[in-house]
Design an enzyme around this catalytic site. Sequence first.
Site, PDB file in Angstrom:
ATOM      1  N   GLY A 113       0.779  -1.221   0.062  1.00 55.93           N
ATOM      2  CA  GLY A 113      -0.182  -0.028  -0.091  1.00 55.93           C
ATOM      3  C   GLY A 113       0.823   1.364  -0.155  1.00 55.93           C
ATOM      4  N   ASP A 136       5.529 -10.255   5.069  1.00 53.28           N
ATOM      5  CA  ASP A 136       4.671 -11.078   4.030  1.00 53.28           C
ATOM      6  C   ASP A 136       5.345 -11.431   2.934  1.00 53.28           C
ATOM      7  OD1 ASP A 136       2.761 -10.562   6.128  1.00 53.28           O
ATOM      8  OD2 ASP A 136       2.043  -8.924   4.913  1.00 53.28           O
TER       9      ASP A 136
HETATM   10  O1  F6P Z   1       1.570  -6.808   6.689  1.00 51.29           O
HETATM   11  C1  F6P Z   1       2.205  -7.067   7.688  1.00 51.29           C
HETATM   12  C2  F6P Z   1       1.107  -7.983   8.462  1.00 51.29           C
HETATM   13  O2  F6P Z   1       1.762  -8.310   9.761  1.00 51.29           O
HETATM   14  C3  F6P Z   1       0.295  -8.926   7.985  1.00 51.29           C
HETATM   15  O3  F6P Z   1       0.962 -10.239   8.147  1.00 51.29           O
HETATM   16  C4  F6P Z   1      -0.829  -8.923   8.983  1.00 51.29           C
HETATM   17  O4  F6P Z   1      -1.818  -9.475   8.146  1.00 51.29           O
HETATM   18  C5  F6P Z   1      -1.059  -7.621   9.166  1.00 51.29           C
HETATM   19  O5  F6P Z   1       0.192  -6.723   8.953  1.00 51.29           O
HETATM   20  C6  F6P Z   1      -1.501  -7.185  10.451  1.00 51.29           C
HETATM   21  O6  F6P Z   1      -1.741  -5.862  10.702  1.00 51.29           O
HETATM   22  P1  F6P Z   1      -2.139  -5.017  12.034  1.00 51.29           P
HETATM   23  O7  F6P Z   1      -0.619  -4.961  12.674  1.00 51.29           O
HETATM   24  O8  F6P Z   1      -2.703  -3.867  11.570  1.00 51.29           O
HETATM   25  O9  F6P Z   1      -2.897  -5.739  12.776  1.00 51.29           O
END
Ligand code: F6P
EC number: 2.7.1.11
Length: 359
Positions: A113, A136
């Site tokens: 993003g 990821d």
């Molecule tokens: O993009 C990194 C990540 O850790 C993903 O693996 C996971 O789905 C997401 O971010 C979790 O996001 P947040 O920290 O906003 O809960």
Amino acid sequence: MKRIGLLTSGGDCQALNATMRGVVKGLANNVDELEVYGFMNGYKGLIYGDYRMLSAKDFSGILTRGGTILGTSRQPFKLMRVPDDKGLDKVEAMKQTYYKLRLDCLVILGGNGTQKTANLLREEGLNVLHLPKTIDNDIYGTDMTFGFYSAVNIATEAIDCIHTTASSHNRVFIVEVMGHKVGWLTLYAGIAGGADIILIPEIPYDINQVVEAINTRVARGSGFTILAVAEGAVSKEIAALPKKEQKKKMEEIAKKYPSISYKISEDIEQQTGMEIRVTVPGHTQRGGSPCPYDRVLSTRIGSEAAQLIMDEQYGYMVGIINGKIKKVPLAECAGKLKSVSPNSQEVMAAKRMGISFGD
Ligand code: F6P
């Protein structure tokens, strides 16, 4: 004289600090004068002019420190063109900050993003460089993102720890691994941790196949089974539905269960009667110090960004392809996702080891 802006955006990960250090040290050691503006909490800092002037000293001693010294936040790309609640045009605001500070370049560390917004700023005429971070590993145009291997280490350790308790109790264990919509982290941690079953979004699972894999292990005398399940794992049944229906089904699951692993756990329990536990390492996967591989990758990516700034070459992501650091035009990679190919060598190797993907 060089004036650069730095920001970290999206979910944090290990090696953000190590990468910024690479950029700043790479410049400080090679240009006469350097001004570094650190924007706080991601794009927010650029939009609202929240920044700190930093010196090379601020980047000393942070090679091993996880998180980000600048703070971060999620600013969804789809909302970038939408004015904020006070009617402020965010894109114009970011441009104004950039021009007011007379920056030579904005160095943006982030995932997919973040990269899309970096590309938007490039299209708006700003000099930008994007440095690919994420646990990821889903950024198109680079083989590896910094943060990935550090997270693989943590998820692998979780699976390692589960091994001893699973075997003592003869239980089925699900270790849920992060990774958003892709299965890189689960695949690597699953292989490294010796999981028996790996479920990833790119290979939709059939619960009957998953159960068969568990029963086969039982028949062979293994009383325990370890599943590495990606948080984005999806069943064949749901994957076969039209996109809209898929979304609806996933929402129903999200309402009923804390995550997909709990649904899989319930399905397995109903069919096998075996005792099952779910372990979710969650954000621990993004925490702590970067592993040595990530420290080296970050230093290489950061120092290449410094070189590009000295050469006045902008509009690129700095990635790694076949072991070589490369600049990739943002116009070519922004907005694309890098997912696991079901026929990749990694998947094939895992299958040869007898690991089931439930397909
Ligand atoms: O993009 C990194 C990540 O850790 C993903 O693996 C996971 O789905 C997401 O971010 C979790 O996001 P947040 O920290 O906003 O809960």
